[in-house]
Design a protein around this motif. Structure first.
Motif, mmCIF file in Angstrom:
data_model
loop_
_atom_site.group_PDB
_atom_site.id
_atom_site.type_symbol
_atom_site.label_atom_id
_atom_site.label_comp_id
_atom_site.label_asym_id
_atom_site.label_seq_id
_atom_site.Cartn_x
_atom_site.Cartn_y
_atom_site.Cartn_z
ATOM 1 N N MET A 276 0.827 -1.211 0.000
ATOM 2 C CA MET A 276 0.000 0.000 0.000
ATOM 3 C C MET A 276 0.862 1.263 0.000
ATOM 4 O O MET A 276 0.498 2.256 -0.642
ATOM 5 C CB MET A 276 -0.952 -0.033 1.198
ATOM 6 C CG MET A 276 -2.035 -1.100 1.069
ATOM 7 S SD MET A 276 -3.282 -1.075 2.375
ATOM 8 C CE MET A 276 -2.347 -1.712 3.766
ATOM 9 N N TYR A 277 1.988 1.255 0.717
ATOM 10 C CA TYR A 277 2.885 2.415 0.660
ATOM 11 C C TYR A 277 3.414 2.618 -0.760
ATOM 12 O O TYR A 277 3.563 3.752 -1.226
ATOM 13 C CB TYR A 277 4.042 2.238 1.639
ATOM 14 C CG TYR A 277 3.696 2.557 3.076
ATOM 15 C CD1 TYR A 277 3.083 3.760 3.422
ATOM 16 C CD2 TYR A 277 3.988 1.657 4.099
ATOM 17 C CE1 TYR A 277 2.765 4.049 4.732
ATOM 18 C CE2 TYR A 277 3.672 1.942 5.416
ATOM 19 C CZ TYR A 277 3.059 3.131 5.727
ATOM 20 O OH TYR A 277 2.734 3.427 7.033
ATOM 21 N N HIS A 278 3.710 1.520 -1.449
ATOM 22 C CA HIS A 278 4.158 1.632 -2.831
ATOM 23 C C HIS A 278 3.068 2.260 -3.699
ATOM 24 O O HIS A 278 3.343 3.135 -4.525
ATOM 25 C CB HIS A 278 4.523 0.248 -3.374
ATOM 26 C CG HIS A 278 4.834 0.250 -4.842
ATOM 27 N ND1 HIS A 278 6.054 0.631 -5.348
ATOM 28 C CD2 HIS A 278 4.059 -0.066 -5.916
ATOM 29 C CE1 HIS A 278 6.029 0.547 -6.665
ATOM 30 N NE2 HIS A 278 4.837 0.124 -7.031
ATOM 31 N N ALA A 279 1.832 1.811 -3.504
ATOM 32 C CA ALA A 279 0.727 2.379 -4.272
ATOM 33 C C ALA A 279 0.547 3.860 -3.972
ATOM 34 O O ALA A 279 0.201 4.653 -4.850
ATOM 35 C CB ALA A 279 -0.566 1.624 -3.968
ATOM 36 N N ALA A 280 0.785 4.248 -2.709
ATOM 37 C CA ALA A 280 0.652 5.658 -2.342
ATOM 38 C C ALA A 280 1.716 6.510 -3.022
ATOM 39 O O ALA A 280 1.461 7.654 -3.421
ATOM 40 C CB ALA A 280 0.743 5.814 -0.828
ATOM 41 N N MET A 281 2.932 5.972 -3.183
ATOM 42 C CA MET A 281 4.017 6.728 -3.806
ATOM 43 C C MET A 281 3.874 6.797 -5.326
ATOM 44 O O MET A 281 4.382 7.708 -5.954
ATOM 45 C CB MET A 281 5.357 6.099 -3.432
ATOM 46 C CG MET A 281 5.741 6.294 -1.969
ATOM 47 S SD MET A 281 7.412 5.700 -1.605
ATOM 48 C CE MET A 281 7.217 3.952 -1.882
#
Length: 946
Positions: A177-182
């Motif tokens: 999810m952090y990757h998707a946010a970035m």
């Protein structure tokens, strides 16, 4: 939308995530298993499957074809710890956490992808249903940390033919999810979080990964934390607020979870709008729209509240918001808000109604729980659904209708316009004007009167001009905009008009006593006395006395209905409490049941606890799940893997087991040995119980008798479980007397067999007479019924099962699979309880009776017994097979005795108060464990002081 909300209930099989330690999302890399990529890599590897070796495979196709370079780890055959070690390896700078290609076989608009992330997918069930039942979905990512879970997901994807829509992934959900946010292009329109327990660790990543206007679906199953006061420190550390003690605890739990989501979102300029917030069975399910608006975030403080709850007294409550907001109007007519600090406590430290001390709950979400437009859209969809596919449509409709109507808005919600969104947002400044509810049974119990019907209480409130509705979180609840002083005045009138309180039922110092002191007839008499006392003091002669009395009588009877409260005083200079007191005494209360009855319309299924009998973590699922465990235990016990001396048994041999032929495994068990076991771990009243202990010796001279103290218990456990360090460590570290006493009886019986009985039991008949001669040959366990619900609505306080078995007296053969299963279950239960408290086994102490009953006591024992009965008979055995039992009944090698055999003297549930021919032992209920570890009873004065 319907599928998203009731995915579990709608599924006929009820399949969902299992409790697997491999699926705990703490660390690990993200790995895609896109079918096309796997096929290409397999071809490059000469036909070897992906994951066939420890090599790292890097997709070298152009980024324009794959969308991102992808790093594949061959982790499907490795353990979780190995996967975590691989996750710590540095990644190449050019490599990114890969996302599967977008496949759009159902959507014609490739520029508007609709992507869903099932972040904690386990078997992939929900991801599969998203793909098959929501036709405009372009991509569903089914992620799990466990490689074995991902392998199951892939198998399910292939079986269901949704490989073009559903893409399995192995990795840490937070990292994904952090990757998707970035990377905004990789964001998900919907993220579904459904962990085993709390979703809080995933919220920070999830709110950032959802785009503006996206949907976040959150499930939390740890109701023992957010809806219980057993561990307030745990509730605060998880959800940032303190729990509520009382019937409103589940609504408060919903609001604590919402507050945790809003707290995670606010630092990033994100605001939340709850579209639907439901308490369902044993968990909460929330659907929250995430919006990017720094201006709307400013309302967060003014929508966050703390509650002052009179939990030890009359159950009333008052609310205080953390910040004040005022609506202003600009020169051009536009409205805007100003925010300021809230003033000091909004109420007295002591309840103004009963005088007991109040306690704080929260901070928690004070905004609306639902968006009515969203709910209306779902209700509009229901008639078009196939009831064969969605088997719980009546329940869905009933619960959603409750949710739609449970908020008492101060002004009507504007209907959506033709150009509005499908479900337009509510005003971000809006609060829930009247959160929480009242429970008529709690009100009546406080003043010791009968419970008014819902229609009567609603009719009284409506006749006074107040509104009423229900809460979806509690059957029999009433939400109203009436203040508490009016509610209590209605209850006083109910007691006066309909059901007078018995003399002596209320005593000074009780909450009900203080409430009934304010009865209007009593208060009018006291006012008259005060007025006349003043007249007598001022009168100088008989004529003055006559004038004074007439004036006093005029004042007493004078009506002042027009009094209104402004800034703590009414227009006559009275304080707020005095003004409320005057107003409530002038209320004309009529219990009009016709007015209170709801309009006759479609019959709704509002409060079905479960969509079918024995749904969820109740009684029956445990036998069904435990049957597999029991099969393994039986096999391993025959192989001598669990108990060291089993292989020395002269009858030991490995033989296939048939569920329908219990005699096949009885030959591997010796008859119940003639050994009597009792345990004395520093019982404070042992001297007074010595006659009970002697009764066992006198009635059973052919049986050996051993009384185990702490030292003897340690010796026998060390000797018999030296090859099982987990059991040995758990027992020796345990300090709680009651938990040790319970655990020790199971450990001894599992190895030695025999008859165990508590110290406070008397032997009435010899053990040799417990069995009919015809049963002596085949019976390997004798178990008695402790409680039978029969036709009662629910078990009495302290009992939690429709049928509950005794564990104060048990007779069983050595190495019996039922007792082996109990040892394993209790061992794991104790370890889990310690972990949930963040304490060692040495420091573990039961917080209440439930900790004992459900971990080592009769509730745990009852679960295991039903599991074994179901297994050994090859059919599902439930309380329905045993209710009303009047004579002994065999299930395989287990003999179940009726309630009077071991539980004579209860006086309920069919138990006789005096000994009968059926009585084998008599339990005197000296309560050794309660004497040792139960909390000191709280006096009325202590309760009042909090």
């Amino acid at each position: 939308e319907v599928d998203t909300i009731f995915g579990e209930a709608s599924n006929a099989n009820g399949a969902k995530r299992t409790e697997n330690p491999e699926t705990s999302h703490t660390a690990g890399q993200y790995e895609t298993l896109d079918p096309a990529e796997n096929a290409e890599l397999k071809q490059k590897n000469g036909g070897a499957p992906l994951g066939g070796s420890d090599a790292e495979w890097t997709d070298t196709r152009p980024s324009g074809e794959t969308g991102a370079s992808v790093s594949h780890e061959a982790a499907s055959s490795t353990s979780t710890s190995q996967a975590n070690q691989e996750a710590s390896k540095p990644q190449a700078e050019s490599a990114e956490i890969g996302q599967s290609k977008q496949h759009n076989s159902t959507s014609t608009d490739s520029t508007s992808p609709f992507r869903i992330l099932d972040a904690l997918s386990a078997s992939g069930l929900r991801a599969l249903r998203y793909a098959k039942e929501i036709h405009h979905v372009t991509s569903v990512t089914a992620n799990d940390l466990s490689p074995s879970a991902t392998a199951s997901i892939k198998l399910n994807i292939d079986y269901n033919g949704v490989a073009q829509q559903v893409h399995p992934a192995t990795g840490d959900a937070k990292a994904l999810m952090y990757h998707a946010a970035m990377h905004g292009k990789d964001s998900y329109q919907v993220i579904d979080l459904d962990p085993y327990g709390t979703a809080v660790p995933f919220l920070d990543a999830a709110v950032q990964a959802v785009p503006d206007g996206g949907l976040l679906c959150v499930t939390c199953t740890d109701a023992g934390v957010f809806a219980s006061v057993g561990w307030p420190e745990k509730t605060f550390s998880q959800y940032g607020g303190l729990p509520w003690k009382g019937p409103q605890n589940h609504e408060a739990g919903l609001r604590l979870v919402l507050n945790a989501i809003a707290t995670s979102a606010a630092p990033y300029g994100l605001t939340i709008e709850p579209l639907l917030s439901l308490n369902i069975d044993f968990y909460v399910r929330l659907f929250v729209r995430i919006r990017r608006s720094a201006a709307d975030v400013k309302f967060f403080a003014s929508k966050t509240m703390i509650v002052y709850n009179c939990d030890n007294g009359c159950s009333s409550f008052s609310i205080q918001y953390l910040a004040q907001r005022r609506e202003r109007e600009a020169k051009n007519g536009d409205k805007f808000y100003t925010n300021s600090l809230a003033q000091g406590p909004s109420t007295d430290p002591y309840c103004v109604h009963c005088g007991f001390k109040t306690h704080v709950a929260g901070p928690m979400w004070g905004g609306p729980l639902h968006n009515p437009h969203f709910i209306s859209r779902i209700l509009d969809l229901l008639p078009s659904l196939d009831s064969k596919v969605y088997g719980t449509i009546p329940r869905i409709e009933g619960m959603l209708t409750l949710a739609l109507n449970e908020t008492l808005w101060e002004e009507p919600i504007q209907s959506e316009s033709a150009n509005a969104e499908p479900f337009p947002p509510l005003d971000p400044a809006r609060r829930d004007p009247h959160p929480f509810f009242v429970n008529p049974s709690v009100l009546a119990r406080t003043i010791h009167t009968s419970v008014p019907s819902e229609a009567a209480l609603r009719g009284a409130l409506i006749s006074l001009g107040y509104r009423t509705t229900r809460s979806h979180t509690e059957a029999g609840s009433i939400r109203t905009d009436a203040p508490w002083h009016v509610i209590w005045e209605i209850m006083r009138e109910w007691a006066r008009q309909k059901h007078p309180i018995k003399e002596g039922a209320l005593k000074e110092g009780m909450a009900g006593w203080e409430i009934m002191r304010k009865d209007r007839s009593r208060r009018q008499l006291e006012d008259a006395k005060d007025e006349l006392k003043i007249v007598l003091e001022k009168a100088e002669d008989l004529a003055g006395l006559r004038v004074g009395v007439e004036s006093a009588l005029h004042r007493i009877t004078k009506k002042s209905r027009s009094a209104t409260t402004v800034d703590g005083e009414d227009q006559n200079g009275l304080s707020t409490h005095e003004s409320e007191d005057r107003q409530r005494r002038e209320l004309k209360i009529v219990f009009d049941e016709r007015l209170g009855k709801e309009a006759v319309g479609k019959k709704l299924l509002r409060y079905q606890m479960n969509p079918r009998p024995d749904w969820g973590p109740m009684i029956i699922w445990r036998p069904l799940v435990a049957s597999v465990t029991l099969a393994v235990i039986i096999l391993y016990s025959w192989l001598g893997r669990l108990i060291p001396d089993l292989s020395d048994s002269p009858n030991f041999q490995v033989q296939a087991f048939s569920n329908h032929d219990a005699d096949q495994h009885q030959k591997h068990l010796q008859p119940i040995p003639k050994k009597i076991w009792q345990i004395n771990l520093n019982h404070p009243r042992y001297t007074s119980l010595e006659h009970s202990v002697r009764s066992w010796k006198l009635k059973n001279p052919s049986h050996s008798h051993k009384l185990l103290d702490d030292e003897a218990g340690n010796r026998i456990v060390r000797k018999q479980y030296s090859n099982n360090p987990e059991v040995l460590k758990t027992y020796l570290e345990l300090e709680s007397t009651i938990l040790r006493a319970d655990y020790l009886r199971y450990l001894v019986l599992a190895v030695q067999g025999g008859i165990y009985s508590d110290l406070d039991t008397n032997a009435i008949k010899a053990i040799d007479d417990w069995l009919p001669n015809s049963d002596n040959k085949n019976v390997r366990a004798i178990i008695g019924v402790e409680y039978d619900q029969l036709d009662a609505a629910k078990p009495p306080k302290g009992l939690y099962m429709p049928i509950q078995f005794c564990q104060w007296t048990i007779a069983i053969s050595a190495h019996h699979p039922l007792m082996l299963s109990m040892v394993i279950s209790v061992t794991h239960g104790l370890q889990q309880l310690a972990r949930s408290r963040d304490v060692t086994l040495t420091d573990l102490q039961p917080a209440d009776d439930k900790d004992v009953l459900f971990t080592t006591g009769p509730v745990k024992w009852t679960w295991e017994v039903f599991a074994y009965l179901s297994f050994v008979t090859g059919t599902e055995v439930t309380h329905r097979n045993l209710t009303g039992l009047s004579e002994p009944r065999r299930f395989g090698d287990v003999l179940i005795l009726p309630i009077n055999a071991f539980a004579t003297g209860l006086g309920y549930a069919g138990s006789r108060t005096v000994n009968t021919e059926e009585t084998l032992i008599r339990h005197t209920f000296q309560g050794s464990w309660k004497a040792n570890e139960a909390k000191k009873p709280i006096s009325v004065k202590e309760r009042k002081q909090g």
